[in-house]
Design a protein around this motif. Structure first.
Motif, PDB file in Angstrom:
ATOM      1  N   LEU A 155       0.925  -1.167  -0.296  1.00  0.00           N
ATOM      2  CA  LEU A 155      -0.113   0.401  -0.408  1.00  0.00           C
ATOM      3  C   LEU A 155       0.868   1.132  -0.163  1.00  0.00           C
ATOM      4  O   LEU A 155       2.311   1.078   0.174  1.00  0.00           O
ATOM      5  N   LYS A 156       0.415   2.136   0.080  1.00  0.00           N
ATOM      6  CA  LYS A 156       1.146   3.639  -0.130  1.00  0.00           C
ATOM      7  C   LYS A 156       1.967   3.990   0.631  1.00  0.00           C
ATOM      8  O   LYS A 156       2.730   4.536   0.690  1.00  0.00           O
ATOM      9  N   LYS A 157       0.999   3.659   2.364  1.00  0.00           N
ATOM     10  CA  LYS A 157       1.584   4.467   3.495  1.00  0.00           C
ATOM     11  C   LYS A 157       2.447   3.471   4.204  1.00  0.00           C
ATOM     12  O   LYS A 157       3.557   3.170   4.499  1.00  0.00           O
ATOM     13  N   ASP A 158       3.161   2.140   3.119  1.00  0.00           N
ATOM     14  CA  ASP A 158       3.952   1.105   3.482  1.00  0.00           C
ATOM     15  C   ASP A 158       5.203   1.547   2.620  1.00  0.00           C
ATOM     16  O   ASP A 158       6.557   0.499   3.126  1.00  0.00           O
ATOM     17  N   LEU A 159       4.850   2.775   1.661  1.00  0.00           N
ATOM     18  CA  LEU A 159       6.479   3.007   0.587  1.00  0.00           C
ATOM     19  C   LEU A 159       6.990   3.654   1.503  1.00  0.00           C
ATOM     20  O   LEU A 159       7.143   4.483   1.882  1.00  0.00           O
ATOM     21  N   HIS A 160       8.775   3.979   1.770  1.00  0.00           N
ATOM     22  CA  HIS A 160       9.516   4.487   2.015  1.00  0.00           C
ATOM     23  C   HIS A 160      10.560   4.886   1.169  1.00  0.00           C
ATOM     24  O   HIS A 160      10.561   4.369   0.011  1.00  0.00           O
ATOM     25  N   THR A 161      11.388   5.940   1.566  1.00  0.00           N
ATOM     26  CA  THR A 161      12.851   6.147   0.639  1.00  0.00           C
ATOM     27  C   THR A 161      13.438   5.404   0.308  1.00  0.00           C
ATOM     28  O   THR A 161      13.587   4.536   1.819  1.00  0.00           O
ATOM     29  N   GLY A 162      13.711   4.892  -0.715  1.00  0.00           N
ATOM     30  CA  GLY A 162      14.938   4.092  -1.025  1.00  0.00           C
ATOM     31  C   GLY A 162      14.602   2.738  -0.964  1.00  0.00           C
ATOM     32  O   GLY A 162      15.399   2.033  -1.667  1.00  0.00           O
ATOM     33  N   MET A 163      12.627   3.085  -1.437  1.00  0.00           N
ATOM     34  CA  MET A 163      12.374   1.074  -1.449  1.00  0.00           C
ATOM     35  C   MET A 163      12.581   0.835  -2.960  1.00  0.00           C
ATOM     36  O   MET A 163      11.926   1.437  -3.607  1.00  0.00           O
ATOM     37  N   VAL A 164      13.411  -0.072  -2.995  1.00  0.00           N
ATOM     38  CA  VAL A 164      13.500  -0.354  -4.892  1.00  0.00           C
ATOM     39  C   VAL A 164      11.800  -1.924  -5.122  1.00  0.00           C
ATOM     40  O   VAL A 164      11.736  -2.539  -4.250  1.00  0.00           O
ATOM     41  N   VAL A 165      11.557  -0.934  -5.943  1.00  0.00           N
ATOM     42  CA  VAL A 165      10.290  -1.770  -6.657  1.00  0.00           C
ATOM     43  C   VAL A 165      10.429  -1.469  -8.306  1.00  0.00           C
ATOM     44  O   VAL A 165      10.663  -1.332  -8.685  1.00  0.00           O
ATOM     45  N   LEU A 166       9.537  -3.248  -8.648  1.00  0.00           N
ATOM     46  CA  LEU A 166       9.239  -3.587 -10.076  1.00  0.00           C
ATOM     47  C   LEU A 166       8.371  -2.876 -10.797  1.00  0.00           C
ATOM     48  O   LEU A 166       7.318  -2.490  -9.374  1.00  0.00           O
ATOM     49  N   ALA A 167       8.779  -2.165 -11.647  1.00  0.00           N
ATOM     50  CA  ALA A 167       7.270  -1.280 -12.434  1.00  0.00           C
ATOM     51  C   ALA A 167       7.598  -1.424 -13.859  1.00  0.00           C
ATOM     52  O   ALA A 167       8.661  -2.444 -14.065  1.00  0.00           O
ATOM     53  N   THR A 168       6.715  -0.661 -14.485  1.00  0.00           N
ATOM     54  CA  THR A 168       6.650  -0.851 -15.646  1.00  0.00           C
ATOM     55  C   THR A 168       6.454   0.643 -16.787  1.00  0.00           C
ATOM     56  O   THR A 168       5.988   1.506 -15.918  1.00  0.00           O
ATOM     57  N   PHE A 169       6.562   1.189 -17.271  1.00  0.00           N
ATOM     58  CA  PHE A 169       6.808   2.508 -17.999  1.00  0.00           C
ATOM     59  C   PHE A 169       5.085   2.161 -19.181  1.00  0.00           C
ATOM     60  O   PHE A 169       5.346   1.078 -19.469  1.00  0.00           O
ATOM     61  N   GLU A 170       4.910   3.484 -18.315  1.00  0.00           N
ATOM     62  CA  GLU A 170       3.214   3.734 -19.706  1.00  0.00           C
ATOM     63  C   GLU A 170       3.719   4.271 -20.335  1.00  0.00           C
ATOM     64  O   GLU A 170       3.065   4.146 -21.731  1.00  0.00           O
ATOM     65  N   GLN A 171       4.192   5.867 -20.670  1.00  0.00           N
ATOM     66  CA  GLN A 171       4.349   7.011 -21.250  1.00  0.00           C
ATOM     67  C   GLN A 171       4.988   7.677 -20.919  1.00  0.00           C
ATOM     68  O   GLN A 171       5.883   8.360 -19.455  1.00  0.00           O
ATOM     69  N   VAL A 172       5.041   8.847 -21.678  1.00  0.00           N
ATOM     70  CA  VAL A 172       5.933   9.843 -21.743  1.00  0.00           C
ATOM     71  C   VAL A 172       4.882  11.552 -21.715  1.00  0.00           C
ATOM     72  O   VAL A 172       4.497  11.602 -22.444  1.00  0.00           O
ATOM     73  N   THR A 173       5.847  11.829 -20.885  1.00  0.00           N
ATOM     74  CA  THR A 173       5.140  13.545 -21.430  1.00  0.00           C
ATOM     75  C   THR A 173       5.947  14.559 -21.420  1.00  0.00           C
ATOM     76  O   THR A 173       7.144  13.990 -21.527  1.00  0.00           O
ATOM     77  N   GLU A 174       5.360  15.548 -21.193  1.00  0.00           N
ATOM     78  CA  GLU A 174       6.780  16.759 -21.108  1.00  0.00           C
ATOM     79  C   GLU A 174       7.590  16.961 -20.097  1.00  0.00           C
ATOM     80  O   GLU A 174       8.860  17.165 -20.736  1.00  0.00           O
ATOM     81  N   MET A 175       7.204  16.478 -19.376  1.00  0.00           N
ATOM     82  CA  MET A 175       8.051  16.674 -17.815  1.00  0.00           C
ATOM     83  C   MET A 175       8.636  15.281 -17.310  1.00  0.00           C
ATOM     84  O   MET A 175       9.668  15.677 -16.605  1.00  0.00           O
ATOM     85  N   ASP A 176       8.110  14.422 -17.532  1.00  0.00           N
ATOM     86  CA  ASP A 176       8.325  13.065 -16.991  1.00  0.00           C
ATOM     87  C   ASP A 176       8.289  12.004 -17.737  1.00  0.00           C
ATOM     88  O   ASP A 176       7.722  12.163 -18.420  1.00  0.00           O
ATOM     89  N   ILE A 177       7.981  10.916 -16.916  1.00  0.00           N
ATOM     90  CA  ILE A 177       7.531   9.647 -17.256  1.00  0.00           C
ATOM     91  C   ILE A 177       6.458   8.477 -16.017  1.00  0.00           C
ATOM     92  O   ILE A 177       7.488   8.644 -14.878  1.00  0.00           O
TER      93      ILE A 177
END
Length: 810
Positions: A155-177
């Motif tokens: 859950l979002k409350k379980d996340l902390h800085t430095g935590m490494v997770v698996l992700a998938t690429f969705e799209q590119v906007t003008e400022m970020d991914i």
């Protein structure tokens, strides 16, 4: 042409005043691991056991302390039964590490002298150094001890800085991914968080663009975003580290990073072995390959050009793939040269996706990362998932949403291959997945399912009901190679707020929703989650009534209404619907040249526009305000290959040379007009007589070389016979992809034509009224003049009479 479009997930409004420092920020956010005592009190209680075990190991590294002495010193504080179990478990784990230490020395026996061998056999060294003892203490929370009652879900409350997770690429906007995180979470990666090498490339690019006087901020950001799109593909698996919350003003998300120095934190050259995968980025391009950086100066990698084959999951040819500076890659270690501290790498997807971590000797608590493929054993089948053990000391959970097969089909001690989704160092939890696309390290096959699609009532089957959510499924549109197999199911997720059911707990609404039964509600696809392999649905009335839900609902040539949101010196930004924005370039603002758009257009005004080009994947939309194009009755040209010879259509002059004129149409299609086909009369200057931005009516020609050329051969010289041969210009000569919208467009044009006729009638009536008024004014003016003439005549007569009288008197 300015065609850079702001997407839905922008960080801030972009204007001409935006400085380069804001476009590419060099500020770094160094994540620091959350301390256990600062996280919450529950974590403190869990860590209390491991803290009490510190006296077990002497500071000098002499091994285990005597348990009797330890009990004597702690008579006042009695040790609980649970702590005693943990202590015994830790002691066995510590002894096993000692055994592995001894085994490492045994492997070097052939290099010992006879005297050294005699000493070794008599007094074998079994002590660990301080670092190994610290690692042994840290292993305790991950050991297979207490079996949980339910599988953990991130859950979002379980996340902390430095935590490494698996992700998938969705799209590119003008400022970020935009990336997908486990269990429906969403993250954003700024361009300067891709890698340090890419940040340097951006700085150099911006420096070159600053030297160009015609360059704008939109051009700079378009160049950068197009480069980013070359480095990723839809649904690509990535390793990322959590940094914190984003500053999005529309959607709350997680700020993530792909920089290897943060993803590989805690790893060293000793924590990697051959046939393991490692996250890195392209640092430089050499004569024979690429230098790969892993975020550490102590070791790096080299990727030969020949080892770039089969980088993409569906690639069948053995062609080498081009990589770019700063591009993140997941590579397989073929060999390790410890003398030069260099890894020889390959990015072949079949090898990377099948790489399995089997050697637990090189894995520590700090080096175990998301994305690792491991062999596990089922320790317990839970109500909502599985509890697994792997790599001798570690244990983790598979939540029901990430189980490929039903939970009931698994048995204890059954071998299962799984990939790590996340490692929670604070709560000491590990999440895994057995979904086929996660194991294969490839995008999930959604088939023809797209955001904005409607799903009629009864097409979704309810599989699971939770208090705040519902899991549904439907038949997938993916065609299987073996038709004898059962059809694939596409799972989906509906939140309680998206159902508009009027209840606070879905489990208590048995009269409305029942498991294994059809959902009697019309829904719409809201989002595709490539990591979880699920579709997010909505049944809200306002979402169902939206005319345009995404860029996929738009097509070239459509005439729509929008609201002006931003006015700039070189472009306008028009909002067609929520999260759907388009740009009107300066030469598309009107049929005449507009010197100052800020005075001519107002923010909030409703305008009628026509779609020139749409790219749904890039979320780019080009519009026009030219009435000559909006009200044109001629067919539109969208593709060179489908346009017949002799087609007459309106286009815009976008480029001129001394002898050529380039005319742009729809969907990035264009044509070329040679000088002899511009006019029947003599042309003194092509560039002066045919300025950029002018709307022209052109006809396609036949040319033997037209098949090899990208543009259509055109002529601006059109006879009356050409118009007669092209009958009903707005009927059936449009693109085949727009056939469904033709009737609507024709009806709209008829209505518009009627309006134009009515407007013309009104204008004629006004002109006639003005003429009548002018005639009245002229008549009145004549009358006044006549009266004046009469008065003057009478006065003259009187003067003459008086003069004659005076003369007579004399």
């Amino acid at each position: 042409m300015t065609d850079f479009i702001r997407g839905k997930t922008q960080h801030k409004v972009i204007s001409e005043k935006l400085e380069d420092q804001e476009i590419v920020s060099t500020k770094r956010i160094t994540p620091k691991r959350v301390k256990n005592e600062d996280k919450d009190k529950k974590v403190n209680k869990k860590q209390k056991t491991s803290n009490q075990l510190a006296p077990i190991i002497n500071e000098e590294g002499d091994g285990l302390a005597d348990s009797d002495d330890d009990n004597d010193n702690n008579d006042e504080n009695k040790v609980s039964l649970e702590e005693e179990k943990d202590r015994n478990l830790f002691a066995s784990a510590y002894n096993s590490l000692k055994g592995k230490k001894k085994a490492k020395l045994v492997s070097k026996i052939d290099k010992l002298t006879p005297s050294q061998l005699k000493e070794y056999m008599n007094e074998p060294t079994t002590q660990l150094n301080k670092k190994e003892e610290a690692d042994a203490r840290k292993l305790l929370p991950f050991l297979k001890k207490n079996i949980p009652k339910s599988a953990c879900r991130l859950l979002k409350k379980d996340l902390h800085t430095g935590m490494v997770v698996l992700a998938t690429f969705e799209q590119v906007t003008e400022m970020d991914i935009t990336i997908s995180l486990p269990f429906g979470l969403k993250g954003y990666v700024k361009f300067n968080e891709i890698s340090d090498s890419f940040t340097e490339w951006m700085k150099e690019t911006l420096k070159r663009e600053d030297e160009n006087e015609k360059s704008t901020n939109f051009r700079k950001m378009k160049i950068i975003s197009d480069q980013v799109r070359k480095m990723f593909y839809k649904g690509q698996m990535l390793k990322c580290a959590i940094v914190g919350l984003t500053d999005h003003h529309t959607i709350e998300g997680l700020h993530c990073t792909l920089r290897p120095e943060l993803v590989n934190v805690g790893s060293s050259i000793d924590t990697f072995a051959e046939d393991m995968t490692i996250h890195g980025c392209i640092e430089s391009i050499q004569d024979k390959g690429y230098i790969v950086s892993f975020g550490s100066k102590e070791y790096n990698g080299f990727l030969e050009f020949a080892n770039t084959c089969y980088y993409y999951p569906d690639q069948t040819s053995d062609d080498q793939n081009q990589l770019y500076i700063g591009q993140p890659i997941e590579s397989l270690i073929q060999s390790i040269d410890k003398s030069t501290k260099t890894f020889k790498l390959t990015i072949s997807h079949p090898l990377v996706s099948r790489s399995t971590v089997k050697n637990s000797e090189v894995i520590t608590m700090e080096s175990i990362k998301a994305g690792m493929l491991v062999e596990t054993k089922v320790l317990r089948v839970l109500s909502n998932g599985l509890h697994l053990g792997f790599l001798d000391f570690f244990a983790g959970d598979i939540f029901i949403l990430h189980s490929q097969n039903p939970i009931e089909s698994y048995k204890e001690n059954q071998g299962v291959k799984a990939r790590i989704l996340f490692v929670d160092q604070v709560h000491k939890r590990i999440g895994l997945s057995t979904l086929n696309h996660v194991l294969g390290f490839k995008p999930y096959p959604f088939g023809t399912t797209k955001p904005g699609q409607y799903v009629e009532s009864g097409k979704l089957t309810i599989e699971r009901i939770e208090p705040l959510e519902m899991i549904v499924s439907t038949e997938s549109t993916v065609v299987q190679s073996n038709p004898m197999k059962a059809p694939l199911l596409l799972k989906g997720y509906i939140h309680i707020e998206e159902l508009e059911s009027g209840v606070n707990d879905l489990t208590k609404a048995s009269n409305q929703f029942k498991k294994t039964e059809a959902l009697e509600k019309r829904c719409r696809v809201k989002h595709l989650d490539h990591l979880d392999g699920m579709v997010t649905y909505t049944a809200r009335t306002r979402e169902l009534e939206k005319k345009f839900y995404s860029y996929n609902d738009l097509s070239c040539g459509m005439i729509v209404q929008g609201v002006i949101r931003y006015v700039r010196a070189d472009s306008l930004e028009v909002e067609l619907a929520t999260s759907i924005h388009g740009v009107v370039a300066r030469h598309h603002m009107a049929d005449t040249n507009i010197t100052d758009p800020l005075e001519f257009f107002k923010v909030g005004a409703t305008v009628k526009v026509r779609i020139i080009n749409v790219e749904p994947e890039k979320k780019r939309l080009q519009l026009t305000l030219k009435k000559s194009l909006i009200y044109s009755e001629y067919p539109i040209i969208t593709d060179k290959n489908t346009t017949p010879i002799g087609t007459i259509s309106h286009g815009i002059i976008t480029k001129t040379t001394r002898f050529l004129v380039f005319v742009s149409f729809y969907n990035n299609s264009f044509g070329v007009v040679e000088a002899q086909n511009l006019s029947n009369s003599k042309i003194e200057s092509v560039q002066k007589q045919f300025p950029i931005g002018r709307t022209v009516l052109a006809k396609t020609l036949f040319s033997e070389s037209s098949k090899s050329q990208p543009g259509l051969p055109l002529t601006l010289v059109i006879d009356d016979d050409d118009f007669n041969s092209q009958s009903q210009p707005n009927s059936n000569k449009k693109s085949n992809n727009n056939n469904k919208n033709n009737n609507k467009k024709v009806e709209n044009k008829k209505v518009e034509n009627k309006k134009e006729v009515e407007e013309e009638k009104v204008e004629k009536e006004k002109i006639e009224e003005e003429k009548v008024e002018e005639e009245k004014e002229q008549k009145e003016f004549k009358k006044v003049e006549q009266v004046k003439e009469k008065k003057s005549n009478t006065n003259n007569k009187k003067i003459i009479e008086t003069k004659s009288k005076k003369v007579n008197k004399k």
